[in-house]
Design an enzyme around this catalytic site. Structure first.
Site, PDB file in Angstrom:
ATOM      1  N   CYS A 141      40.120  44.087  31.108  1.00 45.32           N
ATOM      2  CA  CYS A 141      40.757  43.123  30.164  1.00 45.32           C
ATOM      3  C   CYS A 141      39.701  42.941  29.259  1.00 45.32           C
ATOM      4  CB  CYS A 141      40.922  41.940  31.060  1.00 45.32           C
ATOM      5  SG  CYS A 141      39.079  41.432  31.866  1.00 45.32           S
ATOM      6  N   SER A 191      28.571  44.473  28.787  1.00 43.30           N
ATOM      7  CA  SER A 191      29.736  43.507  29.198  1.00 43.30           C
ATOM      8  C   SER A 191      29.590  42.170  28.366  1.00 43.30           C
ATOM      9  CB  SER A 191      29.467  43.102  30.733  1.00 43.30           C
ATOM     10  OG  SER A 191      29.721  44.326  31.206  1.00 43.30           O
ATOM     11  N   GLU A 235      27.302  41.143  34.877  1.00 46.63           N
ATOM     12  CA  GLU A 235      28.198  41.052  35.904  1.00 46.63           C
ATOM     13  C   GLU A 235      28.646  42.486  36.689  1.00 46.63           C
ATOM     14  OE1 GLU A 235      31.739  42.270  35.502  1.00 46.63           O
ATOM     15  OE2 GLU A 235      31.913  42.913  33.482  1.00 46.63           O
ATOM     16  N   GLY A 241      41.813  19.488  36.150  1.00 39.46           N
ATOM     17  CA  GLY A 241      41.538  20.319  35.130  1.00 39.46           C
ATOM     18  C   GLY A 241      41.144  21.998  35.507  1.00 39.46           C
TER      19      GLY A 241
END
Lengths: 425, 327
Positions: A51, A112, A117, A195
């Site tokens: 992504c 990243s 990560e 939320g």
């Protein structure tokens, strides 16, 4: 070996561009590899599509076979049926050492969006596996990607780039929740409001094996959505005090403009309860729990969004201090990889040159020994040693020059000159 | 070679291990961790050799030998637990809490009575039971003390919303509370059995010789400490919903007070509970203060062998030995 990468990532291109260039599934990638093989048959290919980035790595033995950036952009354009002008400005290209360094940066998560990560390693590995499955890679990309995974392991072992959680939800659950409770599957989790942050936290808790989930709602629609996604039960707002007393973990994101639970209200609730520790995540802004709630008793562990963000920032800062060490490792590994590559490139020429000269000297010595049959074996050996020393001394300067040149990259011109001068074809 | 091992050897090793454990707060390194384990292991081996040498010289198991040996056995058990936990969990900061107690016990053992208690060996099975229950109970108390301190540190950290310090990773409050509860619930009955067998021991001995008097201050203090632990035990059982922090505080005070008081008693009351008094004299006095420790142990060993050979009561053999020395 020649290696190139054409890419766009979260730093160079908007999501709107990245999502158009991305390869959404394995099947789509396999089709892309078929198209790449047809278009650039002399190249090996690996596509890393996540992504946050779309990267196309290509490698070939001969420099002349390398596709240009424009040709690779043309491939993207035709495969995704996009006008090339729509993304050409967002594409970056790297070649040789820079391309290798870039892949190492990516695999080590230096490049990243979330520094350090761990997901990217599995994504790179997965990309390499799919390329293997699609017969798109070869010895060059194999060596490159395997080394990238090794470098990534080294960076993770020798630095603290991946240590410490850096998202609100992971800090809440991993850094604090897990230090209060040993397990979550026997706990009651109360969710007040619905939320995004509550959802993300519930996702982390679900990974930890969450127990009973109770969603107290003002608007049934939102609570039903959470209940549908994570299981559990929806309860009306009127029962809030009862569930406040029963819950072990409370996640609150109501979006109310003032605290919904003050110290007095919570004290009454705690008096009725079992006095067990309660872990409150107040993810609302403004806060849903009055800070004084934390002082109701020693079993209350209240964390608001600032507390969690402070911890995230500390962890992020700790990771940032590790970047320099990680870059040093990447730099060292890139140099070592390129040296190995160039050494492999010059090795066969050096070998052939050495063999050719020694063959010539052996042939001439045989002729000489036939002409001088009176020479005894000691004389013959002495002559052989002398000739060998002469050949080695004559070979030394050109081989040394080749090795020196190979430190800075494959010396294609020099190799070609050696081949032509000594007829090593 | 084993006889050359001294108390200082393993005391120093444990001290080094503790220093390295403290270093882990600032330096996160596998080398430091393994160095700490290495020093503790070296101390462990020396510790074992020391106990074996003394046990062999006295011809008695360490638990029955002297307060000095008994305290060292307790420290030895604590080191076993430390090594076990440290090897299993590389991040847990367990040594920082347990090793100070080990160092304290080994250090204290230097100052307590080192002479062998002949009465315990006279009723060996009762003596063994008594000493074993006490040492296991005391080990449980040490564990409870360590766990409660860890609980309080973890609780403070979570209440102050601070990050874990490197090298000081602690189990969750829930786990610490549960383990603490079990440590108390198991150790108090063991201490009770130890207490009961101690009383039984003195009753068995009383017809034949002067035994420990139950009215002695050291015995009274020990009984009070035991009652304190019993109170904690009952409170834990009848009030299961008590806040964990309160449990940790009470456990820490009760266990810490028990351990420190017992050690102080042993140091300052000339032999503590087991201060051997035979008509106002202890074994060391009987055998002469001019004898060195190893000589006194060897003499006691010879005395026992002689007593077995000529089949006379232990007290008479002491007189025989004294006569031989006088002549």
């Amino acid at each position: 070996m020649n290696v190139q990468v054409v890419y766009c990532n979260h730093q160079t291109a908007d999501l709107s561009v990245r999502e158009k260039l991305a390869f959404a599934s394995e099947a789509e990638l396999l089709r892309a590899y078929d198209a790449l093989r047809a278009r650039f048959p002399a190249s090996e290919h690996v596509v890393v599509s996540t992504c946050n980035r779309v990267e196309l790595y290509t490698a070939q033995e001969a420099a002349g076979d390398a596709p240009s950036t424009r040709e690779l952009a043309q491939f993207f354009s035709e495969f995704h049926d996009l006008p090339i002008e729509a993304f050409l400005g967002d594409l970056l290209a790297r070649t040789g050492t820079e391309a290798v360094r870039h892949l190492f940066d990516v695999a080590c998560s230096i490049d990243s969006m979330v520094l350090g990560e761990s997901q990217i390693v599995s994504q790179v590995k997965s990309a390499y596996d799919i390329a293997t499955k699609g017969n798109a890679n070869g010895p060059l990309t194999n060596a490159l990607f395997q080394r990238a995974l090794t470098v990534s392991r080294r960076v993770r072992t020798e630095t603290r780039l991946s240590e410490g959680r850096i998202s609100i939800a992971s800090v809440a659950v991993g850094e604090f929740g897990r230090n209060i409770f040993d397990r979550f599957d026997d706990k009651t989790i109360l969710v007040i409001g619905a939320g995004e942050m509550a959802e993300e936290t519930l996702r982390y808790l679900q990974n930890e094996g969450v127990g009973r989930i109770v969603v107290v709602y003002r608007t049934p629609e939102n609570s039903q959505r959470l209940v549908h996604e994570f299981g559990g039960q929806a309860q009306p707002w009127a029962d809030l005090d009862m569930w406040l007393g029963r819950a072990n973990i409370i996640i609150s994101t109501t979006g109310a403009d003032r605290p919904i639970v003050d110290a007095e209200r919570f004290r009454k609730v705690r008096r009725r309860g079992a006095g067990e520790p309660v872990f409150i995540l107040d993810l609302g802004a403004p806060r849903d729990f009055d800070p004084a709630v934390a002082e109701v008793d020693e079993g209350v562990f209240l964390y608001d969004i600032d507390d969690l963000e402070r911890t995230c920032a500390q962890n992020r800062a700790a990771r940032t201090t590790e970047i320099a060490r990680a870059r040093d490792i990447v730099e060292e590994e890139t140099a070592r990889f390129m040296h190995d590559v160039y050494h492999k490139a010059t090795g066969p020429i050096i070998q052939r040159l050495r063999e050719r000269w020694h063959d010539v000297s052996r042939q001439e010595l045989e002729l000489l020994f036939r002409k001088l049959p009176d020479l005894d074996s000691n004389d013959q050996q002495a002559i052989e040693r002398t000739v060998e020393r002469i050949v080695n001394k004559l070979l030394h300067p050109p081989l040394e020059t080749l090795r020196d040149e190979a430190r800075d990259g494959t010396p294609h011109g020099l190799l070609d000159a050696v081949r032509r001068l000594f007829h090593l074809h | 070679m084993l006889s050359n091992v001294t108390l200082l050897c393993f005391f120093a090793s444990y001290l080094c291990a503790l220093a390295l454990e403290a270093t882990r707060l600032w330096v996160k390194s596998a080398v430091v961790r393994w160095a700490a384990i290495g020093f503790a292991s070296a101390g462990f081996v020396a510790h074992m050799a020391y106990l074996l040498t003394r046990a062999s010289a006295a011809d008695l198991p360490p638990l029955l030998s002297s307060t000095h040996d008994w305290l060292l056995v307790l420290a030895f058990l604590a080191v076993v637990i430390y090594l076990f936990v440290s090897v299993l969990d590389r991040n847990l900061g367990f040594g920082l809490f347990l090793l100070p107690i080990v160092v304290l016990m080994v250090g204290a053992s230097r100052f307590v009575n080192q002479s062998t208690d002949a009465r315990l060996s006279a009723v060996r099975s009762w003596g063994m039971l008594h000493a074993t229950m006490w040492v296991l109970g005391a080990a449980g108390v040490i564990i409870a003390l360590v766990l409660s301190v860890m609980y309080l540190v973890q609780h403070r950290r979570l209440r102050h919303k601070t990050l874990l310090q490197d090298g000081l990773e602690l189990p969750s409050l829930e786990r610490l509370g549960r383990l603490n509860w079990w440590a108390i619930v198991v150790s108090v009955p063991l201490l009770t059995l130890g207490m009961a067998t101690g009383v039984g021991l003195s009753l068995i001995e009383s017809p034949v010789r002067n035994s420990v008097r139950l009215s002695e201050p050291s015995i009274v203090i020990s009984l009070l400490l035991w009652m304190g632990m019993m109170g904690l035990f009952v409170w834990l059982l009848v009030a299961p919903r008590t806040p964990g922090k309160l449990v940790a505080w009470r456990t820490m005070w009760a266990c810490g007070f028990l351990l420190v008081t017992l050690i102080i008693l042993e140091i300052f009351s000339q032999g503590g509970i087991h201060g051997v008094r035979e008509n106002g004299e202890d074994v060391e006095a009987v055998m002469g203060h001019d004898l060195s420790r190893s000589e006194s142990l060897a003499a006691l060993h010879r005395e026992r062998q002689l007593a077995r050979t000529i089949r006379v009561p232990q007290g008479d053999s002491s007189r025989l030995h004294r006569g031989a020395k006088d002549s």
